[in-house]
Structures are given as structure tokens and as C-alpha cells.
Write an enzyme that holds these catalytic residues in place. Structure first.
Site, PDB file in Angstrom:
ATOM      1  N   GLY A  55       0.811  -1.220   0.000  1.00 18.24           N
ATOM      2  CA  GLY A  55       0.000   0.000   0.000  1.00 18.24           C
ATOM      3  C   GLY A  55       0.842   1.266   0.000  1.00 18.24           C
ATOM      4  O   GLY A  55       0.503   2.252  -0.667  1.00 18.24           O
ATOM      5  N   THR A  56       1.948   1.248   0.726  1.00 14.98           N
ATOM      6  CA  THR A  56       2.795   2.440   0.818  1.00 14.98           C
ATOM      7  C   THR A  56       3.344   2.817  -0.555  1.00 14.98           C
ATOM      8  O   THR A  56       3.304   3.982  -0.964  1.00 14.98           O
ATOM      9  CB  THR A  56       3.943   2.194   1.826  1.00 14.98           C
ATOM     10  OG1 THR A  56       3.351   1.891   3.093  1.00 14.98           O
ATOM     11  CG2 THR A  56       4.855   3.393   1.950  1.00 14.98           C
ATOM     12  N   ASN A  85      -8.103   4.033   8.783  1.00 15.30           N
ATOM     13  CA  ASN A  85      -7.501   2.905   9.485  1.00 15.30           C
ATOM     14  C   ASN A  85      -7.636   2.984  10.999  1.00 15.30           C
ATOM     15  O   ASN A  85      -7.566   1.968  11.680  1.00 15.30           O
ATOM     16  CB  ASN A  85      -6.020   2.764   9.105  1.00 15.30           C
ATOM     17  CG  ASN A  85      -5.283   4.078   9.104  1.00 15.30           C
ATOM     18  OD1 ASN A  85      -5.673   5.023   8.422  1.00 15.30           O
ATOM     19  ND2 ASN A  85      -4.214   4.166   9.875  1.00 15.30           N
ATOM     20  N   GLN A  87      -7.587  -0.139   3.678  1.00 15.09           N
ATOM     21  CA  GLN A  87      -8.396  -0.725   4.765  1.00 15.09           C
ATOM     22  C   GLN A  87      -9.759  -1.208   4.291  1.00 15.09           C
ATOM     23  O   GLN A  87     -10.477  -1.856   5.055  1.00 15.09           O
ATOM     24  CB  GLN A  87      -8.587   0.320   5.884  1.00 15.09           C
ATOM     25  CG  GLN A  87      -7.335   0.627   6.660  1.00 15.09           C
ATOM     26  CD  GLN A  87      -6.863  -0.535   7.532  1.00 15.09           C
ATOM     27  OE1 GLN A  87      -7.639  -1.399   7.924  1.00 15.09           O
ATOM     28  NE2 GLN A  87      -5.571  -0.546   7.831  1.00 15.09           N
ATOM     29  N   SER A 113      -3.695  -3.279  -0.545  1.00 18.18           N
ATOM     30  CA  SER A 113      -2.570  -4.037  -0.006  1.00 18.18           C
ATOM     31  C   SER A 113      -3.018  -5.446   0.384  1.00 18.18           C
ATOM     32  O   SER A 113      -4.073  -5.610   1.012  1.00 18.18           O
ATOM     33  CB  SER A 113      -2.020  -3.299   1.218  1.00 18.18           C
ATOM     34  OG  SER A 113      -0.975  -4.028   1.800  1.00 18.18           O
ATOM     35  N   HIS A 118      -1.851  -7.729   2.547  1.00 14.82           N
ATOM     36  CA  HIS A 118      -1.830  -8.283   3.914  1.00 14.82           C
ATOM     37  C   HIS A 118      -2.978  -7.798   4.796  1.00 14.82           C
ATOM     38  O   HIS A 118      -3.099  -8.207   5.947  1.00 14.82           O
ATOM     39  CB  HIS A 118      -0.477  -8.025   4.587  1.00 14.82           C
ATOM     40  CG  HIS A 118      -0.201  -6.627   5.032  1.00 14.82           C
ATOM     41  ND1 HIS A 118      -0.258  -6.249   6.350  1.00 14.82           N
ATOM     42  CD2 HIS A 118       0.136  -5.516   4.343  1.00 14.82           C
ATOM     43  CE1 HIS A 118       0.052  -4.965   6.454  1.00 14.82           C
ATOM     44  NE2 HIS A 118       0.292  -4.496   5.248  1.00 14.82           N
ATOM     45  N   THR A 125      11.416  -7.491 -11.188  1.00 14.47           N
ATOM     46  CA  THR A 125      10.875  -8.850 -11.344  1.00 14.47           C
ATOM     47  C   THR A 125       9.701  -9.048 -10.386  1.00 14.47           C
ATOM     48  O   THR A 125       9.795  -8.718  -9.210  1.00 14.47           O
ATOM     49  CB  THR A 125      11.994  -9.887 -11.054  1.00 14.47           C
ATOM     50  OG1 THR A 125      13.046  -9.629 -11.982  1.00 14.47           O
ATOM     51  CG2 THR A 125      11.497 -11.310 -11.222  1.00 14.47           C
ATOM     52  N   CYS A 174       1.623   2.064  12.879  1.00 15.04           N
ATOM     53  CA  CYS A 174       2.817   2.861  12.618  1.00 15.04           C
ATOM     54  C   CYS A 174       2.990   3.942  13.681  1.00 15.04           C
ATOM     55  O   CYS A 174       4.087   4.379  13.955  1.00 15.04           O
ATOM     56  CB  CYS A 174       2.721   3.521  11.242  1.00 15.04           C
ATOM     57  SG  CYS A 174       2.023   2.448  10.023  1.00 15.04           S
TER      58      CYS A 174
HETATM   59  N1  PLP Z   1      -2.870   3.112   3.798  1.00 12.35           N
HETATM   60  C1  PLP Z   1      -3.621   2.734   4.857  1.00 12.35           C
HETATM   61  C2  PLP Z   1      -4.978   3.347   5.067  1.00 12.35           C
HETATM   62  C3  PLP Z   1      -3.137   1.767   5.773  1.00 12.35           C
HETATM   63  O1  PLP Z   1      -3.881   1.416   6.815  1.00 12.35           O
HETATM   64  C4  PLP Z   1      -1.843   1.226   5.531  1.00 12.35           C
HETATM   65  C5  PLP Z   1      -1.272   0.259   6.486  1.00 12.35           C
HETATM   66  O2  PLP Z   1      -1.652   0.178   7.637  1.00 12.35           O
HETATM   67  C6  PLP Z   1      -1.118   1.628   4.402  1.00 12.35           C
HETATM   68  C7  PLP Z   1      -1.661   2.588   3.565  1.00 12.35           C
HETATM   69  C8  PLP Z   1       0.228   1.054   4.084  1.00 12.35           C
HETATM   70  O3  PLP Z   1       0.084  -0.237   3.531  1.00 12.35           O
HETATM   71  P1  PLP Z   1       1.297  -1.290   3.522  1.00 12.35           P
HETATM   72  O4  PLP Z   1       1.430  -1.789   4.925  1.00 12.35           O
HETATM   73  O5  PLP Z   1       0.877  -2.366   2.580  1.00 12.35           O
HETATM   74  O6  PLP Z   1       2.495  -0.553   3.031  1.00 12.35           O
END
Ligand code: PLP
Length: 403
Positions: free
Chosen positions: A69-70, A164, A194, A214, A216, A252, A344
């Protein structure tokens, strides 16, 4: 162990694990090569593109796999900025247009994940004007608010699908429609990390231009994400190198990760109604028990039962006269996993920027607790968790009285 931190990450689904296994060992072909084992990898990636795309009504050609996601959020914002600068230059005399166009303007919100907030701050340091919209007291951003913040040089709007920390579900499709009704050239991005696989998002691909997700967070593996890019849209690459992902995201492919993401998405698609129903039932059970305690304020939207404007599994509260971090340690001793905000931010002593934005004082934020339920939790777990939470809060408050 009772795991109530599913917004931080989720357990790998059995179907994802099973689908990934061959690609961790025997099916090791590089999807870019021409021989049979490589073609099998390529086919598996294409299949995952279909499985993931189905959750939002996107075609496989609109799904681009990333490392999570990041990265998707960074790509959406920085890619949109690069494209805007290039377009400004290409419309006429490159240099003079680049100068006269300035660095442009983006609109986002004060309650985004740090993946968006810090990327927006980076763009600000490059000269882009950034508007961080303030939500109302339940965390909502309205289409009218977004429209009234538009400027002539706005090139991107980014509003998350669901928060989140406090679980608020934003009216993202309405926001996208309102922006596009006025200006088709403005890109609308949503961070759906989320929400993807947690709520119905079938028609999103018909409204937004860009969308991050994302693996996970929905029972897929860590280290794999996607960016949906509407067909025909030009967004500059963020990672440069080889021609993978149609030349738009080099490197890759993480085939096992992508295959696991696809399998988890397919399962989410099949069980979504059932999953939402169970999570809402467990959430309301735990929430009503928590709200029975004195001095508890709920964060985010709340209706008596089954609130549909909040993520099904999300509970976020501020409990007076306790420290959230101390409560987490005591809950951990009882083998209950929870959080005091976003993963985080926990550990950092700063009050949560989300709670601040909805008007919680620093003192209230100190006692914040987040419980995020999955369909794998049981009613017995919820009952036990409620008892332990009440006991922990009671012990912390009486300890304070004796200080
Ligand atoms: N965006 C939101 C709303 C999230 O809750 C998170 C992770 O908690 C992310 C982005 C980042 O995702 P990733 O952990 O896959 O980098």
C-alpha cells in the site's frame, strides 16, 4: 491468543497459502521469459490481476502490482505530479509552460495514513500547494468540501476509502463524481488499503482514476499491493527499470505474493456478505459491552447497531483516566492483541493526528484503544475480551487513584 488487531495485519488465509506454495519452490519461472515454466508464472499473474480487479469492477489491464500500500500511495501522488509537470511542459513551449504552470495543487485530508500525508508533504517541499481538508467530528469529508477547495491548478484529489484508526467510510465515489462533473482533467485517487475486500466496492473502477490496495490487510501475504490505474490514463512510473507491468512498474514480479493476493481477493469476493454480517455482529457485541463502562467516548460514526458508515470490524474509543499504551501492555499479558491507534503510530508518544483532526484533546487521545475484528474471531473470544478490557480499565483507574 485473541487477535483483535486486523487493521494492522491479518492472518494469511489458507487458500492464499495453498496457492502460493508451488510458486515458492518448483514454479520459479521469471514471468518475463519465453519458455513454459515462465509462461506458467505469467499466466498466474494475469489470473491474479483478474481476481483482484473483480473486487472493484476493474479489468485486468488496469491492475498494477506493487510492493504494498505504501508504494501504491507514493506512486499515485508522485506519478500524478510527474505527469502534471510533463503535460504542462508538453502543451506548448516546454520551459515557459513549466514555469507558468507552477507546481500545481493537490487536495487530500488531515486523516490519511502517513503513506499519503508524508508523500503530500514531500510534494509540498517540491513546491506543490497542498490542502489538507479537516473532517467533521465523525471523520467525514464531504463532496462539497472537496469541490470548494478546487483551484485552477488542482491536478489531484486523494481521499481515503476508509480510515484505518476510526473506521469512517468516506463518500469516495460521490467525491469523484462531483470533481469530475466540474473538471475531467483532475485525477481522483483513493487509498483503499483498509476497505479492499472488507466492504462492497464493486463499482469503484467506474468512478475513481487511481486506487491503492494491499494484500496483507485481507488475508494475503505482506509485501504485495496494487495500484488501479484507469485504462488510458497517463501516470508516470515511480519505479524505473525493466518492462514489467506493461513498462509502468519495473522489477521482477513477486509471483508468490501476487498469487496469494489474487487468491485472498477471490475468497473475499465470495464470502463478503457473510464476512460483513459476522464482523458487524461481533463488533456490536464488543462495543455495547465497552460502552457499558463509564467514561468511554466512541471515535468515528456510531448508530445504535450495525452502522454501515463504519468499517464492519472497527472499534475505536477513548477511555478517560487511562493510558492506552499501559492498557495494551496489560491486555498483551492476557494474550489479547489490540492497538492504540495505527500500528505505525503506536510506540510514538505523539497523539494520533486522526483523533486530533476529529477534535479529541491530547488528554482524550492518550486513552485511545482500537480493536479490529475479523470473521475468524468468535463470540466466546469477544466475551472474554470484554471481561479482560473492563478489568484492565478498572485496575488502571484504581492504580491512578492511589498515586
Ligand atoms: N494506507 C492505509 C490506510 C493503511 O492502513 C496502511 C497500512 O496500515 C497503508 C496505507 C500502508 O500499507 P502497507 O502496509 O501495505 O504498506
Amino acid at each position: 491468543m485473541i487477535y483483535l488487531d486486523n487493521a494492522a495485519t491479518t492472518k494469511l488465509e489458507d487458500c492464499a497459502f495453498e496457492a502460493m506454495l508451488p510458486f515458492l519452490k518448483d514454479e520459479y519461472g521469471n514471468a518475463s521469459a519465453v519458455y513454459e515454466i515462465a509462461r506458467r508464472s505469467k499466466k498466474a499473474v494475469f489470473n491474479a490481476r483478474k481476481q483482484c480487479g473483480k473486487l472493484i469492477g476493474a479489468s485486468p489491464s488496469e491492475i498494477f502490482f506493487t510492493s504494498g500500500g505504501t508504494e501504491s500511495d507514493n506512486w499515485a501522488l508522485i506519478g500524478a505530479y510527474d505527469s502534471y509537470r510533463r503535460k504542462a511542459g508538453a502543451d506548448g513551449d516546454a520551459n515557459s509552460n513549466l514555469l507558468s504552470a507552477g507546481c500545481g495543487h493537490i487536495i487530500t485530508t488531515a486523516i490519511e495514513h502517513h503513506a499519503i500525508i508524508r508523500t503530500a508533504e514531500y510534494l509540498k517541499s517540491c513546491g506543490v500547494s497542498v490542502t489538507f481538508l479537516k473532517p467533521d467530528s465523525e471523520g467525514f469529508i464531504s463532496p462539497e468540501q472537496v469541490v470548494s477547495a478546487l483551484r485552477e491548478d488542482t491536478f489531484l484529489v486523494s481521499v481515503m476509502t476508509a480510515n484505518n484508526e476510526i473506521g469512517t467510510i468516506e463518500p469516495v465515489c460521490e467525491i469523484a463524481d462531483a470533481v469530475h462533473a466540474l473538471r475531467k482533467d483532475i485525477l481522483v485517487h483513493t487509498d483503499s488499503v483498509q476497505a479492499f475486500g472488507q466492504i462492497h466496492m464493486d463499482g469503484f473502477a467506474g468512478h475513481v482514476d487511481l486506487l491503492s490496495a494491499s494484500a496483507h490487510k485481507l488475508g494475503g501475504p505482506k509485501g504485495c499491493g496494487l495500484l488501479f490505474i484507469r485504462d488510458g490514463l497517463k501516470v508516470a512510473p515511480f519505479i524505473r527499470g525493466g518492462m514489467q507491468e506493461s513498462g509502468r512498474r519495473a522489477g521482477t514480479e513477486n509471483i508468490p505474493g501476487i498469487v496469494g493476493f489474487g487468491a485472498a481477493s477471490e475468497k473475499a469476493c465470495l464470502v463478503l456478505d457473510e464476512k460483513i454480517k459476522k464482523e458487524v455482529m461481533l463488533r456490536d457485541e464488543l462495543l455495547s459491552r465497552i460502552l457499558n463502562m463509564d467514561g468511554v467516548i466512541i471515535n468515528g460514526p456510531y448508530e445504535e447497531k450495525g452502522c454501515s458508515k463504519r468499517l464492519p470490524g472497527n472499534i475505536s474509543v477513548c477511555v478517560t483516566d487511562i493510558e492506552g499504551e499501559s492498557a495494551l501492555i496489560m491486555l498483551d499479558r492476557e494474550e489479547i492483541c489490540a492497538s492504540s491507534g495505527s500500528a505505525c503510530a503506536s510506540g510514538a508518544r505523539e497523539p494520533s493526528h486522526v483523533l486530533k483532526a476529529i477534535g479529541r484533546s491530547d488528554d482524550e487521545s492518550k486513552g485511545s484503544l482500537r480493536f479490529t475484528i475479523s470473521e475468524h474471531n468468535t463470540s466466546d473470544e469477544i466475551k472474554r475480551a470484554a471481561e479482560v478490557i473492563a478489568d484492565v480499565v478498572c485496575r488502571l483507574r484504581s492504580g491512578r487513584k492511589h498515586l
